[in-house]
Design a protein around this motif. Structure first.
Motif: not given
Length: 110
Positions: A92-93, A61-64, A17-21, A95-102
């Motif tokens: 936004g992607g 792909t992100y939505v999926w 998910m982080r990669a797709v983000s 920022v989202n990747a950072g949240v997912l990494a945490r």
């Protein structure tokens, strides 16, 4: 209690998910900051004809992946809404990747 297999699967899903983000965020920025100015200011319409579908595929792909995360459980409604909004905003992607990494770090901790 989460089994080691569940933890490994969750980590794998978060990494994907982080990669797709990151991919979705990058293609959005390329579309908005490179392809669209090329089309409108330099008359290079092919830039958006190429970048538009690439970003569209990355977005789908992100939505999926987001649907898979939401149906898999463990995510609050607020988190799903935040990740949905992140896909619509430039940067936004990232920022989202950072949240997912945490979240990944928390899940990997013993």
């Amino acid at each position: 209690m989460m089994t080691s297999q569940d933890r490994a699967e969750g980590l794998s899903q978060l990494k994907r998910m982080r990669a797709v983000s990151l991919l979705e965020g990058s293609t959005l920025l390329l579309l908005v900051l490179v392809a669209m100015p090329l089309k409108h200011f330099a008359g290079v319409a092919i830039a958006t004809r190429i970048m538009g579908p690439i970003h569209g595929l990355a977005f789908l792909t992100y939505v999926w992946m987001l649907i898979q995360l939401a149906t898999g459980g463990g995510w609050s409604r607020a988190e799903i809404i935040r990740m949905t909004i992140a896909a619509l905003l430039p940067f936004g992607g990232f920022v989202n990747a950072g949240v997912l990494a945490r979240r990944e770090t928390r899940l990997a901790a013993p």
